[in-house]
Design a protein around this motif. Sequence first.
Motif, PDB file in Angstrom:
ATOM      1  N   MET A   1       0.736  -1.006   0.029  1.00 53.05           N
ATOM      2  CA  MET A   1      -0.103  -0.079  -0.018  1.00 53.05           C
ATOM      3  C   MET A   1       0.858   1.292   0.090  1.00 53.05           C
ATOM      4  SD  MET A   1      -2.519   1.551   2.844  1.00 53.05           S
ATOM      5  CE  MET A   1      -3.371   0.073   3.250  1.00 53.05           C
ATOM      6  N   PHE A   2       0.448   2.103  -0.807  1.00 52.43           N
ATOM      7  CA  PHE A   2       1.479   3.313  -0.839  1.00 52.43           C
ATOM      8  C   PHE A   2       0.452   4.455  -0.638  1.00 52.43           C
ATOM      9  CE2 PHE A   2       2.982   6.920  -3.213  1.00 52.43           C
ATOM     10  CZ  PHE A   2       4.293   7.192  -2.669  1.00 52.43           C
ATOM     11  N   ILE A   3       0.681   5.172   0.277  1.00 59.74           N
ATOM     12  CA  ILE A   3       0.043   6.602   0.892  1.00 59.74           C
ATOM     13  C   ILE A   3       0.720   7.456   1.046  1.00 59.74           C
ATOM     14  CG2 ILE A   3      -1.516   7.307   2.777  1.00 59.74           C
ATOM     15  CD1 ILE A   3      -2.957   4.594   2.799  1.00 59.74           C
ATOM     16  N   GLU A   4       0.631   8.794   0.583  1.00 57.93           N
ATOM     17  CA  GLU A   4       1.446   9.757   0.615  1.00 57.93           C
ATOM     18  C   GLU A   4       0.295  11.021   1.148  1.00 57.93           C
ATOM     19  OE1 GLU A   4       3.321  12.975  -2.562  1.00 57.93           O
ATOM     20  OE2 GLU A   4       3.223  10.945  -3.295  1.00 57.93           O
ATOM     21  N   ILE A  21      -7.333   6.018   0.235  1.00 56.92           N
ATOM     22  CA  ILE A  21      -7.811   4.547   0.326  1.00 56.92           C
ATOM     23  C   ILE A  21      -9.025   4.616  -0.745  1.00 56.92           C
ATOM     24  CG2 ILE A  21      -9.061   3.192   1.908  1.00 56.92           C
ATOM     25  CD1 ILE A  21      -7.557   4.241   4.145  1.00 56.92           C
ATOM     26  N   ILE A  22      -9.960   5.530  -0.835  1.00 62.93           N
ATOM     27  CA  ILE A  22     -11.089   5.412  -1.702  1.00 62.93           C
ATOM     28  C   ILE A  22     -10.623   5.429  -3.218  1.00 62.93           C
ATOM     29  CG2 ILE A  22     -13.032   6.495  -2.888  1.00 62.93           C
ATOM     30  CD1 ILE A  22     -13.514   7.545   0.015  1.00 62.93           C
ATOM     31  N   MET A  23      -9.431   6.159  -3.443  1.00 59.97           N
ATOM     32  CA  MET A  23      -8.648   6.162  -4.982  1.00 59.97           C
ATOM     33  C   MET A  23      -8.116   4.716  -5.184  1.00 59.97           C
ATOM     34  SD  MET A  23      -9.580   8.636  -6.771  1.00 59.97           S
ATOM     35  CE  MET A  23      -8.244   8.540  -8.214  1.00 59.97           C
ATOM     36  N   GLY A  24      -7.557   4.378  -4.013  1.00 59.54           N
ATOM     37  CA  GLY A  24      -6.962   2.903  -4.266  1.00 59.54           C
ATOM     38  C   GLY A  24      -7.924   2.109  -4.533  1.00 59.54           C
ATOM     39  N   ASP A  34      -7.819  -7.281   1.068  1.00 60.31           N
ATOM     40  CA  ASP A  34      -6.555  -6.811   1.300  1.00 60.31           C
ATOM     41  C   ASP A  34      -6.602  -6.016   2.932  1.00 60.31           C
ATOM     42  OD1 ASP A  34      -5.581  -7.562  -1.055  1.00 60.31           O
ATOM     43  OD2 ASP A  34      -5.422  -5.303  -1.831  1.00 60.31           O
ATOM     44  N   SER A  35      -5.802  -6.444   3.531  1.00 64.02           N
ATOM     45  CA  SER A  35      -5.822  -5.768   5.042  1.00 64.02           C
ATOM     46  C   SER A  35      -5.098  -4.206   5.069  1.00 64.02           C
ATOM     47  CB  SER A  35      -5.361  -6.682   5.952  1.00 64.02           C
ATOM     48  OG  SER A  35      -4.035  -6.673   5.723  1.00 64.02           O
ATOM     49  N   ARG A  40      -1.116   2.382  14.386  1.00 64.48           N
ATOM     50  CA  ARG A  40       0.538   2.661  14.662  1.00 64.48           C
ATOM     51  C   ARG A  40       1.210   2.397  13.508  1.00 64.48           C
ATOM     52  NH1 ARG A  40       1.180   3.428  20.237  1.00 64.48           N
ATOM     53  NH2 ARG A  40      -0.621   2.948  21.432  1.00 64.48           N
ATOM     54  N   GLN A  41       1.201   1.499  12.824  1.00 69.20           N
ATOM     55  CA  GLN A  41       2.036   1.111  11.743  1.00 69.20           C
ATOM     56  C   GLN A  41       1.941   2.154  10.545  1.00 69.20           C
ATOM     57  OE1 GLN A  41       1.153  -2.709   9.524  1.00 69.20           O
ATOM     58  NE2 GLN A  41       3.104  -2.586   8.526  1.00 69.20           N
ATOM     59  N   LEU A  42       0.648   2.474  10.267  1.00 70.28           N
ATOM     60  CA  LEU A  42       0.277   3.627   9.376  1.00 70.28           C
ATOM     61  C   LEU A  42       1.202   4.818   9.734  1.00 70.28           C
ATOM     62  CD1 LEU A  42      -0.722   4.173   6.632  1.00 70.28           C
ATOM     63  CD2 LEU A  42      -2.977   4.829   7.931  1.00 70.28           C
TER      64      LEU A  42
END
Length: 52
Positions: A1-4, A21-24, A34-35, A40-42
């Motif tokens: 997962m790539f979030i900017e 997330i919606i665009m993904g 997909d989880s 915390r990780q994000l």
Amino acid sequence: MFIEIDFNSDEALYLQLCNQIIMGIATSQFHEGDSLPSVRQLADTIGIICIP
């Protein structure tokens, strides 16, 4: 997962996350089953301090 995240944007962080997330999902970057990472990780990945 790539979030900017753009920390200089006027848009709130939670809205940036939600929109990405919606665009993904819309662009098939994310698939059913997909989880998402834990909060915390994000936070660690995108550089946000997570206070319990």
